[in-house]
Design a protein around this motif. Structure first.
Motif, mmCIF file in Angstrom:
data_model
loop_
_atom_site.group_PDB
_atom_site.id
_atom_site.type_symbol
_atom_site.label_atom_id
_atom_site.label_comp_id
_atom_site.label_asym_id
_atom_site.label_seq_id
_atom_site.Cartn_x
_atom_site.Cartn_y
_atom_site.Cartn_z
ATOM 1 N N THR A 25 1.072 4.170 -2.736
ATOM 2 C CA THR A 25 0.547 5.448 -2.588
ATOM 3 C C THR A 25 1.744 6.300 -3.008
ATOM 4 O OG1 THR A 25 -0.575 4.536 -0.565
ATOM 5 C CG2 THR A 25 0.136 6.916 -0.629
ATOM 6 N N LYS B 28 0.741 -1.024 0.003
ATOM 7 C CA LYS B 28 0.097 -0.033 -0.250
ATOM 8 C C LYS B 28 0.825 1.237 0.161
ATOM 9 C CE LYS B 28 -3.862 2.224 2.434
ATOM 10 N NZ LYS B 28 -4.813 2.066 3.559
ATOM 11 N N GLU C 276 0.338 1.191 -8.889
ATOM 12 C CA GLU C 276 -0.882 0.869 -8.814
ATOM 13 C C GLU C 276 -1.790 0.891 -9.880
ATOM 14 O OE1 GLU C 276 -4.236 3.435 -6.235
ATOM 15 O OE2 GLU C 276 -2.874 4.687 -7.111
#
Length: 155
Positions: free
Chosen positions: A64, A60, A70
């Motif tokens: 980010t 994550k 992503e």
């Protein structure tokens, strides 16, 4: 040796531009440990439910701080769903979505799929497969390899 170079390069970057600014739960408190691309790729390619809590948190953090992984993760998970749910009819839509993003590695995959698109869609849609035939072909190849090795050792 390669890890030393990667660590050295990461130290040269300003802290605000580092790809993976995080604290590792595996080392000294506050010690920054760069993640290898192989590690991140492994997390992306695995089913999200199979990641432990630390891996989920670290992935994550990567996603980010960097939009490309992503986007890649979204495409990988979407493709995995098409494969596991045998939804070949969704493949053209997936190929179009991949081509809209700047991910050259996936563009190469999309081009390869396009070269035999009808067969790939059929393989992901139709209930028949060639698994039994492929199993026999592999068994024959192994037998041939064993015979070749035995003949070479007697020469």
């Amino acid at each position: 040796m390669g890890g030393d170079r990667a660590t050295g390069l990461q130290r040269q970057l300003p802290a605000s531009s580092r790809l993976l600014p995080h604290q590792t739960p595996f080392g000294r408190s506050g010690h920054r440990t760069p993640l290898s691309p192989r590690t991140v790729a492994g997390w992306i390619l695995r089913h999200p439910d199979s990641l432990c809590e630390v891996e989920q948190l670290r992935l994550k953090a990567v996603l980010t701080h960097c939009p490309e992984p992503e986007t890649l993760t979204g495409h990988v998970h979407s493709f995995a769903h098409i494969l596991t749910e045998r939804q070949g009819q969704r493949l053209p839509e997936w190929l179009d979505a991949v081509r809209q993003d700047d991910l050259p590695g996936l563009h190469t995959l999309a081009d390869g799929i396009d070269r035999d698109r009808a067969a790939v869609i059929a393989g992901l849609t139709l209930p028949w497969n060639s698994g039994v035939v492929e199993g026999h072909v592999n068994r024959i190849k192994m037998l041939n390899a064993g015979c070749s090795a035995e003949l070479a050792s007697h020469s």
